[in-house]
Design a protein around this motif. Structure first.
Motif, PDB file in Angstrom:
ATOM      1  N   THR A 197       1.078  -0.481  -8.177  1.00  0.00           N
ATOM      2  CA  THR A 197      -0.204  -1.018  -8.248  1.00  0.00           C
ATOM      3  C   THR A 197      -0.766  -0.980  -6.956  1.00  0.00           C
ATOM      4  O   THR A 197      -1.866  -1.042  -6.859  1.00  0.00           O
ATOM      5  CB  THR A 197       0.132  -2.511  -9.105  1.00  0.00           C
ATOM      6  OG1 THR A 197       0.409  -2.381 -10.159  1.00  0.00           O
ATOM      7  CG2 THR A 197      -1.446  -3.143  -8.959  1.00  0.00           C
ATOM      8  N   TYR A 198      -0.227  -1.258  -5.972  1.00  0.00           N
ATOM      9  CA  TYR A 198      -0.757  -1.688  -4.678  1.00  0.00           C
ATOM     10  C   TYR A 198      -0.042  -0.596  -3.612  1.00  0.00           C
ATOM     11  O   TYR A 198      -0.119  -0.881  -2.491  1.00  0.00           O
ATOM     12  CB  TYR A 198      -0.615  -3.229  -4.356  1.00  0.00           C
ATOM     13  CG  TYR A 198      -0.821  -4.213  -5.147  1.00  0.00           C
ATOM     14  CD1 TYR A 198      -2.306  -4.568  -5.300  1.00  0.00           C
ATOM     15  CD2 TYR A 198      -0.104  -4.720  -6.060  1.00  0.00           C
ATOM     16  CE1 TYR A 198      -2.840  -5.377  -6.236  1.00  0.00           C
ATOM     17  CE2 TYR A 198      -0.451  -5.725  -6.937  1.00  0.00           C
ATOM     18  CZ  TYR A 198      -1.758  -5.920  -6.952  1.00  0.00           C
ATOM     19  OH  TYR A 198      -2.302  -6.952  -8.078  1.00  0.00           O
ATOM     20  N   ASP A 199       0.099   0.521  -3.975  1.00  0.00           N
ATOM     21  CA  ASP A 199       0.574   1.393  -3.112  1.00  0.00           C
ATOM     22  C   ASP A 199      -0.215   1.709  -1.835  1.00  0.00           C
ATOM     23  O   ASP A 199       0.182   1.981  -0.704  1.00  0.00           O
ATOM     24  CB  ASP A 199       0.959   2.769  -3.671  1.00  0.00           C
ATOM     25  CG  ASP A 199       1.419   3.985  -3.050  1.00  0.00           C
ATOM     26  OD1 ASP A 199       2.625   3.875  -2.522  1.00  0.00           O
ATOM     27  OD2 ASP A 199       0.724   4.941  -2.819  1.00  0.00           O
ATOM     28  N   SER A 200      -1.554   1.803  -2.016  1.00  0.00           N
ATOM     29  CA  SER A 200      -2.671   2.138  -1.269  1.00  0.00           C
ATOM     30  C   SER A 200      -2.697   1.029   0.237  1.00  0.00           C
ATOM     31  O   SER A 200      -3.094   1.293   1.138  1.00  0.00           O
ATOM     32  CB  SER A 200      -4.103   2.273  -1.737  1.00  0.00           C
ATOM     33  OG  SER A 200      -4.534   1.105  -2.353  1.00  0.00           O
ATOM     34  N   ILE A 201      -1.984  -0.071  -0.271  1.00  0.00           N
ATOM     35  CA  ILE A 201      -2.401  -1.093   0.934  1.00  0.00           C
ATOM     36  C   ILE A 201      -0.917  -1.617   1.455  1.00  0.00           C
ATOM     37  O   ILE A 201      -0.617  -2.434   2.223  1.00  0.00           O
ATOM     38  CB  ILE A 201      -3.099  -2.453   0.265  1.00  0.00           C
ATOM     39  CG1 ILE A 201      -2.392  -3.109  -0.949  1.00  0.00           C
ATOM     40  CG2 ILE A 201      -4.265  -1.885   0.111  1.00  0.00           C
ATOM     41  CD1 ILE A 201      -3.001  -4.371  -1.167  1.00  0.00           C
ATOM     42  N   ILE A 202       0.243  -1.142   0.762  1.00  0.00           N
ATOM     43  CA  ILE A 202       1.432  -1.169   1.310  1.00  0.00           C
ATOM     44  C   ILE A 202       2.113  -0.226   2.042  1.00  0.00           C
ATOM     45  O   ILE A 202       2.072   0.879   2.016  1.00  0.00           O
ATOM     46  CB  ILE A 202       2.532  -1.531   0.034  1.00  0.00           C
ATOM     47  CG1 ILE A 202       2.011  -2.651  -0.862  1.00  0.00           C
ATOM     48  CG2 ILE A 202       3.780  -1.681   0.506  1.00  0.00           C
ATOM     49  CD1 ILE A 202       2.874  -2.803  -2.050  1.00  0.00           C
ATOM     50  N   VAL A 203       2.600  -0.679   3.160  1.00  0.00           N
ATOM     51  CA  VAL A 203       3.216   0.043   4.369  1.00  0.00           C
ATOM     52  C   VAL A 203       4.912   0.013   4.553  1.00  0.00           C
ATOM     53  O   VAL A 203       5.237  -1.274   4.398  1.00  0.00           O
ATOM     54  CB  VAL A 203       2.677  -0.011   5.633  1.00  0.00           C
ATOM     55  CG1 VAL A 203       3.239   0.731   6.834  1.00  0.00           C
ATOM     56  CG2 VAL A 203       1.316   0.052   5.608  1.00  0.00           C
ATOM     57  N   ASN A 204       5.649   0.759   4.145  1.00  0.00           N
ATOM     58  CA  ASN A 204       7.147   0.882   4.396  1.00  0.00           C
ATOM     59  C   ASN A 204       7.533   0.884   5.537  1.00  0.00           C
ATOM     60  O   ASN A 204       7.045   1.448   6.494  1.00  0.00           O
ATOM     61  CB  ASN A 204       7.814   1.972   3.594  1.00  0.00           C
ATOM     62  CG  ASN A 204       7.605   1.945   1.979  1.00  0.00           C
ATOM     63  OD1 ASN A 204       7.233   0.847   1.692  1.00  0.00           O
ATOM     64  ND2 ASN A 204       7.427   3.250   1.427  1.00  0.00           N
TER      65      ASN A 204
END
Length: 348
Positions: free
Chosen positions: A277-284
């Motif tokens: 859902t929030y892939d665009s704002i999550i940094v690994n």
């Protein structure tokens, strides 16, 4: 061979749909256990008559037949009696059983004159007893019956009525064979009722006979749907029940398997939901950010972290440990931290 959760769910879903489809199909054919049966019959009716004459000086004949083309009108005063021969027959396309009853009835009608509709008076007289015939495994029934009609008697009845009532009336004598039959073939049972009628004018100097036979060469077909007791239909019904039970167990296993998977894989399900859902704002990240000098705020849900992100518009750092997934949002000297534990929702 070990299957994944998705594969097991797909197999169970296919089993459920297949069992349900073939169950509905079997039930549809199993309940369609009606077949059409029919009975065809043809009625034939005929009336023959002879007009017997009184002794007179004009006619040499003792009687005048119906088909006498030279004489079609009969002088009333010379009529002694009329012999009527009724012939009625019904032919069936299959053997039937039943009963037929018949009798001869005379009907006197005093009708209005001058082409006016309606009548003043009508009365029926039984001319014979009621006869009965049994039909036993036969393809036909027939009635041949003769009756002598005292024409003068009924002519006098009408004249007496006109005299006492003081009416001008056109009289009709209808002598008819009334037939009432009930026949049965298997599940088909039908009444067959008809009248063969001879019409004679009354209270006239001369008369002409009219035959009213409405059953001449009349064909009827009786059709009925009946239950077919073929064991095949019962077998299909039983098969449908078995398939419905199997589809129920397949659905139960499908739901139970999903519930068990959710129970023991809640961590993976929730983590995957967040990442998708929030892939665009999550940094690994490979390691935990250094937050010793930050004011650390631990939040109870990932939604609270999203609320904070909406204010500062910074990426969310994500890394994994052996037992949890950690999400950290940094801004100035404040760090918002959310921990998703593998064994539940506990936070650290």
């Amino acid at each position: 061979m070990k299957h994944s959760h998705a594969q097991r769910q797909a197999i169970l879903l296919i089993c459920f749909l297949v069992f349900l489809f073939f169950g509905i199909l079997s039930l549809t054919f199993g309940l369609d256990n009606e077949k059409k049966v029919s009975l065809r019959y043809t009625e034939k009716g005929d009336i023959d008559y002879k007009v017997y004459l009184k002794d007179n000086n004009f006619f040499d004949e003792q009687y005048i037949e119906k088909d006498n083309k030279n004489i079609t009108t009969y002088i009333t005063n010379l009529i002694d009696h009329i012999q009527i021969d009724y012939k009625y027959k019904v032919n069936f396309d299959k053997e039937v059983n039943g009963t037929t009853k018949y009798k001869v009835i005379a009907k006197v009608e005093a009708n209005k004159t001058n082409n006016e509709n309606g009548n003043y008076w009508t009365k029926e007289y039984d001319m014979s007893k009621e006869y009965s015939k049994e039909i036993n495994n036969s393809k036909s029934l027939s009635i041949n019956h003769s009756m002598d009609v005292d024409y003068g008697k009924y002519n006098e009845i009408l004249n007496q009525f006109k005299k006492e009532m003081g009416l001008s009336s056109e009289g009709i004598l209808k002598v008819y064979l009334k037939v009432e039959s009930s026949v049965k073939r298997g599940k088909i049972e039908t009444p067959i009722d008809n009248n063969l009628t001879l019409k004679l004018p009354l209270s006239q100097m001369a008369i002409e006979a009219t035959i009213d036979s409405k059953v001449n060469n009349k064909t009827n077909i009786i059709t009925k749907k009946i239950k077919d007791n073929n064991p095949l239909y019962l077998g299909l019904d039983i098969l449908a029940i078995i398939l419905f039970v199997m589809s129920f167990f397949a659905l139960y296993a499908l739901l139970k398997n999903h519930a068990i998977y959710k129970k023991y894989n809640q961590y993976e399900i929730e983590l995957q939901k967040i990442l998708n859902t929030y892939d665009s704002i999550i940094v690994n990240t490979e390691e935990e950010p250094k937050i010793e000098n930050y004011n650390v705020i631990k939040v109870e849900s990932f939604e609270e972290l999203i609320d904070a992100h909406s204010e500062i518009r910074m990426p969310i750092n994500y890394y994994q440990t052996d037992h949890s997934s950690v999400f950290v949002l940094l801004s100035d000297k404040t760090a918002w931290k959310y921990v998703l534990e593998k064994k539940g929702s506990a936070r650290r």
